[in-house]
Design a protein around this motif. Structure first.
Motif, PDB file in Angstrom:
ATOM      1  N   ASP A  11      86.871  32.288  72.828  1.00  0.00           N
ATOM      2  CA  ASP A  11      86.807  30.835  72.981  1.00  0.00           C
ATOM      3  C   ASP A  11      86.672  30.107  71.653  1.00  0.00           C
ATOM      4  O   ASP A  11      86.602  28.890  71.626  1.00  0.00           O
ATOM      5  CB  ASP A  11      85.678  30.439  73.927  1.00  0.00           C
ATOM      6  N   VAL A  12      86.634  30.854  70.532  1.00  0.00           N
ATOM      7  CA  VAL A  12      86.661  30.227  69.211  1.00  0.00           C
ATOM      8  C   VAL A  12      87.547  31.047  68.287  1.00  0.00           C
ATOM      9  O   VAL A  12      87.731  32.261  68.466  1.00  0.00           O
ATOM     10  CB  VAL A  12      85.247  30.106  68.576  1.00  0.00           C
ATOM     11  N   PRO A 221      90.426  35.420  66.986  1.00  0.00           N
ATOM     12  CA  PRO A 221      89.723  34.922  68.177  1.00  0.00           C
ATOM     13  C   PRO A 221      88.501  35.770  68.503  1.00  0.00           C
ATOM     14  O   PRO A 221      88.530  36.994  68.415  1.00  0.00           O
ATOM     15  CB  PRO A 221      90.786  35.044  69.276  1.00  0.00           C
ATOM     16  N   TRP A 223      84.646  35.601  71.090  1.00  0.00           N
ATOM     17  CA  TRP A 223      83.797  34.874  72.028  1.00  0.00           C
ATOM     18  C   TRP A 223      82.601  34.318  71.266  1.00  0.00           C
ATOM     19  O   TRP A 223      81.936  35.041  70.539  1.00  0.00           O
ATOM     20  CB  TRP A 223      83.337  35.792  73.161  1.00  0.00           C
ATOM     21  N   ARG A 224      82.352  33.035  71.436  1.00  0.00           N
ATOM     22  CA  ARG A 224      81.339  32.348  70.639  1.00  0.00           C
ATOM     23  C   ARG A 224      79.966  32.995  70.777  1.00  0.00           C
ATOM     24  O   ARG A 224      79.257  33.181  69.779  1.00  0.00           O
ATOM     25  CB  ARG A 224      81.260  30.865  71.057  1.00  0.00           C
ATOM     26  N   PRO A 239      87.203  25.738  68.305  1.00  0.00           N
ATOM     27  CA  PRO A 239      87.414  26.054  69.723  1.00  0.00           C
ATOM     28  C   PRO A 239      88.881  26.366  70.006  1.00  0.00           C
ATOM     29  O   PRO A 239      89.784  25.727  69.462  1.00  0.00           O
ATOM     30  CB  PRO A 239      86.961  24.777  70.441  1.00  0.00           C
ATOM     31  N   ARG A 241      91.800  26.088  72.390  1.00  0.00           N
ATOM     32  CA  ARG A 241      92.234  25.255  73.521  1.00  0.00           C
ATOM     33  C   ARG A 241      93.526  25.827  74.081  1.00  0.00           C
ATOM     34  O   ARG A 241      94.366  26.315  73.332  1.00  0.00           O
ATOM     35  CB  ARG A 241      92.442  23.812  73.072  1.00  0.00           C
TER      36      ARG A 241
END
Length: 281
Positions: A11-12, A221, A223-224, A239, A241
């Motif tokens: 997600d980031v 990429p 996961w935060r 982020p 998108r």
């Protein structure tokens, strides 16, 4: 270097990519060697081992090892002799860097032994570092001389370093410690966020695949909630998108959308509407 995927896995986005740490999965890095026919087996602890059909290449994926050497890759001229060269990526190393190495190794294996079993020229004491460091220099890394018997190249933010030892080294220590011909790490040298080592005879074409991957300006990429604490204040987290729908996507959505009833046929209540008469109880 492995191709980029269009499907974000996280997600980031993390930039620079050498601050991204591991993905926690070994599959992508194992896949290139499985595709050339390496045999895979596991031990009772969950460690995985790959062996080339001719036993000249071995890989250990060791999440349950006694040290932090998660990935250990070795090559052999004699399957029953000592390793010709060895590479280690520790448990926090970004998985994409390991995948870049195994992808290059699989391609070299397809091309034949001269492409992955040949060490430095016999007239040279150590390999030529230029092919390995050129991708880094092209992206703004700078030369540094930390010791009399070694030099290094550092990232522009000084958070990642590739060190190259020029003196004589103990072959066994190169395979079992961080005292190797090549060492790549992020963070402070005495307590790095992650590190990777390669011994003297490691083909430079394989190491170049790693430096090309680490110097790629594209973020990685993640996961935060799984990013490491050292990322805070040092890396750029953007982020991820979902991509904007294409005209074809919009057209397909319109075709799938159920037809709506005409507005006139939809009953609407208003302040003047009279409720339906019903039987009172």
């Amino acid at each position: 270097m492995p191709p980029h995927t269009d499907a974000p896995d996280g997600d980031v986005h993390v930039f620079p990519r050498y601050l991204a740490s591991t993905t926690g999965t070994g599959g992508p890095a194992l896949a290139p060697l499985l595709q050339i026919g390496c045999n895979l087996h596991h031990d009772d602890l969950g460690n995985a081992y790959l062996t080339a059909p001719d036993h000249t290449v071995r890989l250990g994926y060791l999440p349950e090892s006694e040290d932090d050497g998660m990935w250990r890759i070795t090559a052999y001229e004699d399957p029953f002799g000592p390793p010709l060269w060895g590479v280690c990526f520790n448990e926090s190393c970004p998985t994409e860097f390991v995948t870049a190495f195994t992808t290059a190794l699989a391609e070299a294996y397809r091309q034949g032994p001269m492409n992955y079993l040949t060490g430095p020229d016999t007239t040279d004491r150590v390999p030529d570092p230029l092919p390995v460091i050129t991708p880094l220099l092209a992206h703004g890394w700078r030369l540094d001389h930390p010791h009399w018997d070694a030099f290094a190249v550092q990232s522009p933010d000084e958070l990642a370093t590739l060190q190259y030892a020029t003196g004589d080294l103990d072959p066994e220590a190169e395979l079992t410690t961080r005292k190797a011909r090549w060492e790549l790490w992020a963070g402070p040298p005495d307590l790095p966020y992650w590190y990777a080592t390669a011994s003297t005879n490691t083909p430079t074409v394989l190491l170049k695949a790693v430096t090309e991957c680490i110097s790629d300006p594209a973020p990685l990429p993640r996961w935060r909630e799984e990013t490491f604490s050292y990322v805070e204040g040092k890396a750029q987290l953007t982020p991820i998108r979902p991509p904007a729908p294409s005209p074809l996507d919009v057209q397909r959505a319109a075709i799938r959308r159920p037809a709506t009833r005409p507005a006139a046929s939809v009953p609407r209540w208003s302040t003047t509407s009279r409720p339906t008469t019903g039987t009172r109880r």
